[in-house]
Scaffold this active site. Structure first.
Site, PDB file in Angstrom:
ATOM      1  N   ASN A 294      31.870  44.366  32.089  1.00  0.00           N
ATOM      2  CA  ASN A 294      32.521  45.390  32.899  1.00  0.00           C
ATOM      3  C   ASN A 294      33.762  45.851  32.140  1.00  0.00           C
ATOM      4  O   ASN A 294      34.755  45.125  32.072  1.00  0.00           O
ATOM      5  CB  ASN A 294      32.908  44.783  34.255  1.00  0.00           C
ATOM      6  CG  ASN A 294      33.740  45.724  35.102  1.00  0.00           C
ATOM      7  OD1 ASN A 294      33.827  46.917  34.817  1.00  0.00           O
ATOM      8  ND2 ASN A 294      34.356  45.192  36.149  1.00  0.00           N
TER       9      ASN A 294
ATOM     10  N   LYS B 190      35.701  48.188  32.941  1.00  0.00           N
ATOM     11  CA  LYS B 190      36.735  48.715  33.856  1.00  0.00           C
ATOM     12  C   LYS B 190      37.248  50.062  33.323  1.00  0.00           C
ATOM     13  O   LYS B 190      36.487  50.808  32.733  1.00  0.00           O
ATOM     14  CB  LYS B 190      37.863  47.692  34.040  1.00  0.00           C
ATOM     15  CG  LYS B 190      37.331  46.303  34.380  1.00  0.00           C
ATOM     16  CD  LYS B 190      38.398  45.375  34.861  1.00  0.00           C
ATOM     17  CE  LYS B 190      37.800  43.981  35.005  1.00  0.00           C
ATOM     18  NZ  LYS B 190      38.654  43.077  35.759  1.00  0.00           N
TER      19      LYS B 190
ATOM     20  N   HIS C 262      32.782  45.496  43.626  1.00  0.00           N
ATOM     21  CA  HIS C 262      33.746  44.747  42.810  1.00  0.00           C
ATOM     22  C   HIS C 262      35.050  44.597  43.608  1.00  0.00           C
ATOM     23  O   HIS C 262      35.465  45.516  44.320  1.00  0.00           O
ATOM     24  CB  HIS C 262      33.997  45.466  41.491  1.00  0.00           C
ATOM     25  CG  HIS C 262      34.733  44.615  40.501  1.00  0.00           C
ATOM     26  ND1 HIS C 262      36.091  44.389  40.586  1.00  0.00           N
ATOM     27  CD2 HIS C 262      34.308  43.907  39.430  1.00  0.00           C
ATOM     28  CE1 HIS C 262      36.454  43.581  39.605  1.00  0.00           C
ATOM     29  NE2 HIS C 262      35.392  43.270  38.881  1.00  0.00           N
TER      30      HIS C 262
ATOM     31  N   GLU D  65      38.014  44.813  42.782  1.00  0.00           N
ATOM     32  CA  GLU D  65      39.026  45.836  42.493  1.00  0.00           C
ATOM     33  C   GLU D  65      38.728  47.122  43.270  1.00  0.00           C
ATOM     34  O   GLU D  65      39.641  47.830  43.694  1.00  0.00           O
ATOM     35  CB  GLU D  65      39.108  46.084  40.973  1.00  0.00           C
ATOM     36  CG  GLU D  65      39.754  44.890  40.281  1.00  0.00           C
ATOM     37  CD  GLU D  65      39.427  44.729  38.812  1.00  0.00           C
ATOM     38  OE1 GLU D  65      38.831  45.639  38.204  1.00  0.00           O
ATOM     39  OE2 GLU D  65      39.755  43.653  38.267  1.00  0.00           O
TER      40      GLU D  65
ATOM     41  N   GLU E 166      32.478  36.206  42.210  1.00  0.00           N
ATOM     42  CA  GLU E 166      33.720  36.392  41.477  1.00  0.00           C
ATOM     43  C   GLU E 166      34.907  36.034  42.375  1.00  0.00           C
ATOM     44  O   GLU E 166      35.363  36.868  43.175  1.00  0.00           O
ATOM     45  CB  GLU E 166      33.872  37.849  41.039  1.00  0.00           C
ATOM     46  CG  GLU E 166      32.760  38.322  40.133  1.00  0.00           C
ATOM     47  CD  GLU E 166      33.231  39.458  39.240  1.00  0.00           C
ATOM     48  OE1 GLU E 166      33.167  39.287  38.021  1.00  0.00           O
ATOM     49  OE2 GLU E 166      33.683  40.482  39.756  1.00  0.00           O
TER      50      GLU E 166
ATOM     51  N   GLY F 217      40.669  38.407  35.791  1.00  0.00           N
ATOM     52  CA  GLY F 217      41.731  38.973  34.957  1.00  0.00           C
ATOM     53  C   GLY F 217      42.999  38.139  34.948  1.00  0.00           C
ATOM     54  O   GLY F 217      44.054  38.601  34.506  1.00  0.00           O
TER      55      GLY F 217
ATOM     56  N   SER G 205      37.421  35.504  34.404  1.00  0.00           N
ATOM     57  CA  SER G 205      38.010  34.979  33.164  1.00  0.00           C
ATOM     58  C   SER G 205      37.026  34.174  32.315  1.00  0.00           C
ATOM     59  O   SER G 205      37.411  33.181  31.683  1.00  0.00           O
ATOM     60  CB  SER G 205      39.263  34.154  33.481  1.00  0.00           C
ATOM     61  OG  SER G 205      40.230  34.958  34.153  1.00  0.00           O
TER      62      SER G 205
ATOM     63  N   GLY H 125      37.530  41.329  30.702  1.00  0.00           N
ATOM     64  CA  GLY H 125      38.320  41.409  29.474  1.00  0.00           C
ATOM     65  C   GLY H 125      37.571  41.015  28.212  1.00  0.00           C
ATOM     66  O   GLY H 125      37.668  41.699  27.179  1.00  0.00           O
TER      67      GLY H 125
END
Ligand code: PEP
Length: 248
Positions: free
Chosen positions: A9, A11, A93, A95, A163, A169, A208, A230
Site C-alpha cells: 500500500n 498510500k 483501511h 486511515e 491491521e 506506520g 509495520s 512503508g
C-alpha cells in the site's frame, strides 16, 4: 491451499519516478511476483499496470466509492479501477476510516461495489490501542467482520487484512501471540459463517511489517501474507518480505 499474498500500500506516496521500483522489484523477486499486488496512488494505476505487464505482479487501488458512477467529486468507482487494469482494491483501511469517517456499513457497500466490477477486495479490520487495552480486541474484530463482510464473500473475491491501528506506520509490531490470537479468531469466525469456504480465505497481517520481522509473522498458521505500507515503497525493502512469504 490458501493463496499467499504480499500486498503493498503506497498510500499518498509516489509520482512516475517511483515506477522504476516496480521494475527493480520484478527483477529481484522473479516468480514471487505471482503473489504480489501493489496499490499505488490512483494516478499511477495505469502506468503501474504497464510497467508490470508480463511480470505476474498485479496492481490495485487503495479505495473505491460504493456507487458505480455519479456526483462524487474526487472519488473513483470500482469499474474505473478495473478499466485501468487494476485487479484488487483495499477497502476499509483504518486511515480511510479515520480521515473520511468510513463506517463498517460503507465498507460493506464498497466491497460489493468492488465485486460488481470484478475486483478482489482487500478488506481491512483492526482495533485501536484503547480498544486493545480495554480487552475488547476480539469483540471489535468480530463486530467488524459481521458488519463489513457481505454474505456473498468467497475466498476468490475477498482477502481480509488484520491491521491493529496502533501498529500501522508506528514501527510497533504486534507480538506473534497477539497476531496468532486474532488470526485464529478470524479464521474460526469465517468457518462458522461460511463453512468449508471459511478455511480458504487468505488472511493478511499488516502493521509495520518489514524484512526483519516478516519471516516470524509468516510462521503463524493463519497468516497467509501481509499488507505492507512503508516497506513496500522501495524494492530493496519489499523484496525480502516477498521472499520470506515464498519460503513460509
Ligand atoms: C498499511 O498501510 O496498511 C500499513 C500496514 O502500513 P505500515 O506497514 O507502514 O505500518
Amino acid at each position: 491451499m490458501r493463496r499467499k499474498l504480499a500486498a503493498g500500500n503506497w498510500k499518498m506516496n509516489g509520482t512516475r519516478d517511483a515506477l522504476a521500483e516496480l521494475t527493480i522489484l520484478a527483477d529481484m523477486i522473479g516468480e514471487g511476483a505471482q503473489d504480489v499486488v501493489i496499490c499505488p496512488p490512483a494516478t499511477l494505476i495505469v502506468p503501474a499496470v504497464e510497467a508490470t505487464s508480463g511480470t505476474g505482479m498485479r496492481i490495485g487501488a487503495q479505495d473505491c466509492h460504493s456507487a458505480p458512477s455519479g456526483a462524487h467529486t474526487g472519488d473513483i468507482a470500482a469499474e474505473m479501477i478495473a478499466d485501468a487494469g487494476g485487479t484488487h482494491v483495499i477497502v476499509g483501511h483504518s486511515e480511510r476510516r479515520a480521515d473520511h469517517g468510513e463506517t463498517d456499513a460503507m465498507v460493506h457497500a464498497k466491497t460489493e461495489a468492488a465485486w460488481a466490477a470484478g475486483l478482489t477486495a482487500i478488506l481491512c479490520i483492526g482495533e485501536s490501542l484503547d480498544q486493545r487495552e480495554a480487552g475488547k480486541t476480539l469483540d471489535v474484530i468480530g463486530a467488524q467482520l459481521a458488519q463489513s463482510v457481505p454474505d456473498a464473500a468467497t475466498p476468490d473475491n475477498l482477502v481480509i487484512a488484520y491491521e491493529p491501528i496502533w501498529a500501522i506506520g508506528t514501527g510497533k509490531v504486534a507480538t506473534l501471540d497477539q497476531i496468532v490470537e486474532v488470526h485464529d479468531f478470524i479464521r474460526e469466525t469465517l468457518v462458522k459463517r461460511f463453512g468449508g469456504a471459511g478455511a480458504a480465505f487468505s488472511l493478511l497481517y499488516g502493521g509495520s511489517v518489514k524484512a526483519a520481522n516478516a519471516a516470524e509473522i509468516f510462521t503463524a498458521e493463519n497468516v497467509d501474507g501481509a499488507l505492507v505500507g512503508g516497506a513496500s515503497l522501495k524494492a530493496a525493502d519489499f523484496a525480502p518480505i516477498v521472499s520470506a512469504l515464498a519460503h513460509a
